[in-house]
Design a protein around this motif. Structure first.
Motif, PDB file in Angstrom:
ATOM      1  N   MET A   1      -5.996 -23.405  26.311  1.00 53.10           N
ATOM      2  CA  MET A   1      -5.982 -22.938  27.707  1.00 53.10           C
ATOM      3  C   MET A   1      -6.705 -21.605  27.802  1.00 53.10           C
ATOM      4  O   MET A   1      -6.399 -20.688  27.050  1.00 53.10           O
ATOM      5  N   ASN A   2      -7.657 -21.460  28.712  1.00 48.38           N
ATOM      6  CA  ASN A   2      -8.449 -20.248  28.811  1.00 48.38           C
ATOM      7  C   ASN A   2      -8.062 -19.459  30.052  1.00 48.38           C
ATOM      8  O   ASN A   2      -8.354 -19.842  31.169  1.00 48.38           O
ATOM      9  N   GLU A   3      -7.401 -18.309  29.839  1.00 46.56           N
ATOM     10  CA  GLU A   3      -6.942 -17.490  30.961  1.00 46.56           C
ATOM     11  C   GLU A   3      -8.101 -16.886  31.730  1.00 46.56           C
ATOM     12  O   GLU A   3      -7.980 -16.533  32.886  1.00 46.56           O
ATOM     13  N   ALA A  27      10.143 -17.145  29.977  1.00 49.75           N
ATOM     14  CA  ALA A  27       9.216 -16.528  29.024  1.00 49.75           C
ATOM     15  C   ALA A  27       8.785 -15.137  29.493  1.00 49.75           C
ATOM     16  O   ALA A  27       8.728 -14.184  28.701  1.00 49.75           O
ATOM     17  N   PHE A  28       8.506 -15.009  30.786  1.00 56.91           N
ATOM     18  CA  PHE A  28       8.067 -13.723  31.323  1.00 56.91           C
ATOM     19  C   PHE A  28       9.174 -12.672  31.185  1.00 56.91           C
ATOM     20  O   PHE A  28       8.927 -11.548  30.736  1.00 56.91           O
ATOM     21  N   LEU A  29      10.387 -13.034  31.545  1.00 55.65           N
ATOM     22  CA  LEU A  29      11.500 -12.086  31.464  1.00 55.65           C
ATOM     23  C   LEU A  29      11.820 -11.716  30.022  1.00 55.65           C
ATOM     24  O   LEU A  29      12.198 -10.582  29.728  1.00 55.65           O
ATOM     25  N   ALA A  30      11.655 -12.667  29.109  1.00 51.46           N
ATOM     26  CA  ALA A  30      11.938 -12.402  27.698  1.00 51.46           C
ATOM     27  C   ALA A  30      11.008 -11.338  27.134  1.00 51.46           C
ATOM     28  O   ALA A  30      11.385 -10.584  26.228  1.00 51.46           O
ATOM     29  N   ALA A  66       2.819 -25.606  29.073  1.00 51.44           N
ATOM     30  CA  ALA A  66       3.028 -26.647  28.056  1.00 51.44           C
ATOM     31  C   ALA A  66       1.871 -26.647  27.050  1.00 51.44           C
ATOM     32  O   ALA A  66       2.015 -27.125  25.918  1.00 51.44           O
ATOM     33  N   GLN A  67       0.719 -26.109  27.481  1.00 49.84           N
ATOM     34  CA  GLN A  67      -0.446 -26.055  26.609  1.00 49.84           C
ATOM     35  C   GLN A  67      -0.559 -24.725  25.856  1.00 49.84           C
ATOM     36  O   GLN A  67      -1.503 -24.524  25.096  1.00 49.84           O
ATOM     37  N   VAL A  68       0.402 -23.824  26.062  1.00 50.62           N
ATOM     38  CA  VAL A  68       0.373 -22.503  25.434  1.00 50.62           C
ATOM     39  C   VAL A  68       1.272 -22.518  24.203  1.00 50.62           C
ATOM     40  O   VAL A  68       2.487 -22.670  24.313  1.00 50.62           O
ATOM     41  N   SER A  69       0.678 -22.334  23.036  1.00 54.22           N
ATOM     42  CA  SER A  69       1.463 -22.394  21.798  1.00 54.22           C
ATOM     43  C   SER A  69       2.215 -21.098  21.517  1.00 54.22           C
ATOM     44  O   SER A  69       3.316 -21.117  20.957  1.00 54.22           O
ATOM     45  N   ASP A  70       1.641 -19.955  21.912  1.00 50.44           N
ATOM     46  CA  ASP A  70       2.280 -18.657  21.677  1.00 50.44           C
ATOM     47  C   ASP A  70       2.359 -17.921  23.012  1.00 50.44           C
ATOM     48  O   ASP A  70       1.401 -17.279  23.438  1.00 50.44           O
ATOM     49  N   GLU A 152      -7.879 -11.215  15.998  1.00 52.34           N
ATOM     50  CA  GLU A 152      -8.238 -12.438  16.717  1.00 52.34           C
ATOM     51  C   GLU A 152      -7.655 -12.427  18.134  1.00 52.34           C
ATOM     52  O   GLU A 152      -8.349 -12.755  19.108  1.00 52.34           O
ATOM     53  N   GLU A 153      -6.395 -12.029  18.255  1.00 53.07           N
ATOM     54  CA  GLU A 153      -5.755 -11.977  19.575  1.00 53.07           C
ATOM     55  C   GLU A 153      -6.381 -10.879  20.435  1.00 53.07           C
ATOM     56  O   GLU A 153      -6.543 -11.049  21.652  1.00 53.07           O
ATOM     57  N   ILE A 154      -6.710  -9.746  19.813  1.00 56.46           N
ATOM     58  CA  ILE A 154      -7.337  -8.654  20.568  1.00 56.46           C
ATOM     59  C   ILE A 154      -8.700  -9.088  21.093  1.00 56.46           C
ATOM     60  O   ILE A 154      -9.053  -8.812  22.241  1.00 56.46           O
ATOM     61  N   ALA A 155      -9.454  -9.784  20.251  1.00 60.08           N
ATOM     62  CA  ALA A 155     -10.770 -10.267  20.676  1.00 60.08           C
ATOM     63  C   ALA A 155     -10.656 -11.155  21.912  1.00 60.08           C
ATOM     64  O   ALA A 155     -11.460 -11.056  22.847  1.00 60.08           O
ATOM     65  N   ALA A 156      -9.643 -12.026  21.931  1.00 60.10           N
ATOM     66  CA  ALA A 156      -9.424 -12.890  23.092  1.00 60.10           C
ATOM     67  C   ALA A 156      -9.016 -12.077  24.316  1.00 60.10           C
ATOM     68  O   ALA A 156      -9.411 -12.371  25.444  1.00 60.10           O
ATOM     69  N   ALA A 157      -8.229 -11.018  24.080  1.00 61.93           N
ATOM     70  CA  ALA A 157      -7.728 -10.213  25.200  1.00 61.93           C
ATOM     71  C   ALA A 157      -8.818  -9.377  25.850  1.00 61.93           C
ATOM     72  O   ALA A 157      -8.854  -9.225  27.076  1.00 61.93           O
ATOM     73  N   VAL A 158      -9.720  -8.810  25.038  1.00 64.09           N
ATOM     74  CA  VAL A 158     -10.750  -7.926  25.594  1.00 64.09           C
ATOM     75  C   VAL A 158     -12.094  -8.622  25.761  1.00 64.09           C
ATOM     76  O   VAL A 158     -13.080  -7.995  26.173  1.00 64.09           O
TER      77      VAL A 158
END
Length: 313
Positions: A1-3, A27-30, A66-70, A152-158
């Motif tokens: 899924m591409n935000e 998930a958001f509140l957690a 449902a398509q988001v693993s993390d 890897e996660e930072i690269a996706a975020a920025v």
């Protein structure tokens, strides 16, 4: 899924699937406290961090989770992108700000002070260093050095490739290391310096004040054009001491200095005739105060009446 492809503005229509909305909310509140901490570390403003969380929520409820693993990583990614957008607009606001700009102080619980890594990252001194980074450098530094997010996660975020992110991280780390305090100071050492500073002010003892201030101490005060404050930093122990003793002599109101924890570090809430006048945070090195940061702008004092929950997890 591409935000990346999701809209950034507008109201979200409630999902038809009530179960999906319930899962999204859970998930958001957690992770809400974590997301707020990420946004605040990037922006230095609780009000803007709250706005970023609202934008994050509006984007999140449009995601097929449902398509988001993390879910935690995905939420951090959305928050980072929203905060980057806000950070770029904040830069323009700060350029028009009256006098020195300081981060918005947050009253925090003792558990924040006990987490040395979190407390240091939230200190006024370090957050001012982060102000000297570009928006992308700040995002990469905060995510990597404070929250230990993978490259890897930072690269996706920025929205940068992995090699570029590593280069940015290295450059930002080198920049911050050159400007951060030379030594770690324990909370007890900081409290001792704060207590000595308070006694010197209350007794109007110039020599005692000079003894607790480092020769190169810097005083930065933020009135935002609403409250009186020095238009530029005051540098040097003698100038800072005389500024405080001379200024307090002209004040007819009863001044109290209430020790507390602000941004996870020892600080004062300063009151005049019982009303909050400002927050004084300090930087300590070699048992002496090297930085004084006084926030008087009333718009930045809304978070010192009750504790704000901050977390790295």
């Amino acid at each position: 899924m591409n935000e990346r492809s999701e809209p950034t503005t507008g109201s979200a229509e409630p999902p038809a699937d009530g179960g999906r909305m319930e899962a999204a909310t859970e998930a958001f509140l957690a992770h809400r406290n974590l997301l707020f901490t990420v946004a605040y570390e990037m922006l230095g403003s609780a009000a803007d961090a709250e706005d970023v969380l609202q934008e994050t929520w509006l984007r999140w409820v449009k995601v097929d989770i449902a398509q988001v693993s993390d879910r935690r990583a995905y939420l951090v990614r959305i928050t980072t992108r929203c905060a980057l957008d806000r950070l770029r607009s904040l830069k323009r606001r700060k350029e028009a700000y009256v006098g020195p700009w300081l981060p918005e102080p947050l009253l925090t619980a003792p558990d924040v002070a006990e987490d040395a890594e979190l407390a240091e990252s939230l200190s006024m001194a370090l957050m001012l260093v982060l102000e000297t980074l570009s928006p992308t450098e700040r995002a990469v530094f905060v995510l990597r050095e404070v929250f230990d997010v993978s490259y890897e996660e930072i690269a996706a975020a920025v929205d940068k490739n992995l090699a570029t992110v590593r280069q940015i991280a290295h450059r930002a780390r080198r920049h911050v290391e050159a400007r951060r305090p030379r030594e770690e100071v324990s909370p007890s050492q900081a409290r001792a310096a704060l207590a000595s500073f308070q006694r010197a002010l209350e007794t109007r003892n110039l020599q005692a004040l000079l003894d607790v201030l480092a020769p190169e101490v810097v005083l930065v005060s933020d009135g935002g054009g609403v409250k009186q404050a020095s238009p530029r930093p005051i540098i040097g122990a003698d100038k800072v001491a005389r500024f405080y003793l001379g200024g307090s002599a002209k004040v007819e109101a009863a001044i109290t200095w209430d020790a507390t924890l602000v941004n996870g570090n020892p600080a004062f809430i300063v009151r005049m005739d019982g009303e909050i006048d400002g927050v004084m945070a300090i930087q300590v090195e070699d048992a002496r105060i090297t930085g004084l940061y006084y926030v008087r702008n009333p718009q930045k004092l809304t978070r010192v009446a009750s504790e704000t929950t901050l977390t790295l997890r």
